[in-house]
Design an enzyme around this catalytic site. Sequence first.
Site, mmCIF file in Angstrom:
data_model
loop_
_atom_site.group_PDB
_atom_site.id
_atom_site.type_symbol
_atom_site.label_atom_id
_atom_site.label_comp_id
_atom_site.label_asym_id
_atom_site.label_seq_id
_atom_site.Cartn_x
_atom_site.Cartn_y
_atom_site.Cartn_z
ATOM 1 N N SER A 156 0.791 -1.287 0.130
ATOM 2 C CA SER A 156 0.154 0.126 0.367
ATOM 3 C C SER A 156 0.959 1.351 -0.062
ATOM 4 O O SER A 156 2.081 1.431 0.544
ATOM 5 C CB SER A 156 -1.036 0.099 1.297
ATOM 6 O OG SER A 156 -1.969 -1.004 1.105
ATOM 7 N N GLN A 157 0.226 2.460 -0.671
ATOM 8 C CA GLN A 157 1.008 3.567 -0.434
ATOM 9 C C GLN A 157 1.100 4.156 0.944
ATOM 10 O O GLN A 157 0.341 3.772 1.829
ATOM 11 C CB GLN A 157 0.008 4.437 -1.115
ATOM 12 C CG GLN A 157 0.173 6.036 -1.144
ATOM 13 C CD GLN A 157 -1.086 6.886 -1.436
ATOM 14 O OE1 GLN A 157 -2.130 6.496 -1.557
ATOM 15 N NE2 GLN A 157 -0.827 8.184 -1.675
#
Length: 222
Positions: free
Chosen positions: A71-72
Amino acid sequence: MRDPADTRLLTDSEKYRQRMVERQLIRRGITDPRVLDAMRTVPREAFVADYLARRAYDDCALPIELGQTISQPYIVALMAEAAEIKPGDRVLEIGTGSGYAAAVLGQLAAHVHTIERHALLAETARGRLAVLGHGNIEVRCGDGTQGWAEHAPFDAILAAASGLRIPEAWKLQLAIGGRLVMPRGGMRSVQKLIKLTRVSEGNFAEENLGSVMFVPLVGEHG
């Protein structure tokens, strides 16, 4: 303790993490000092393939094994902050993936139990976490939609996959006062990151944290 603003003695990796925290997290409103410290501490490059190491602190999700993603950084921090994790908390994570978010949560909580449905990802994450010395994180391969009843109740539950509804097992395994953070919605509809707080045995308060995009929640109750 070294001032995090003093970059004179930092390694290149630490400098990249410091820059990521300042530009991607603080400027977007992440304020919890424990979350910011955790994001400064965990080396994201250790959770991606070698050829992606130079992009480890980019402001985006990155590919990992089996077509999944890490994930970011902002999303990891946003979910961790929303979960309001305290030092003595027991946390359940659904969707271990690379193990990066679990490592961040492990900096915040006493115990992290994380479930991954792909055996390869679970084993790879377990190895990475062991090498980095995260002894308070337990990785399990299985159906995350069923939760992890033997370690319940959990003070916080975080899910890295989106479903149309919250699995009942998660609600039942959440402690009174516990916080559940997950994306809700389908692949063809707008997904919303929601925070659910269990205020009493049968009552929950819900908060919308904004639009997101996650992979689908897969499992018996997904």
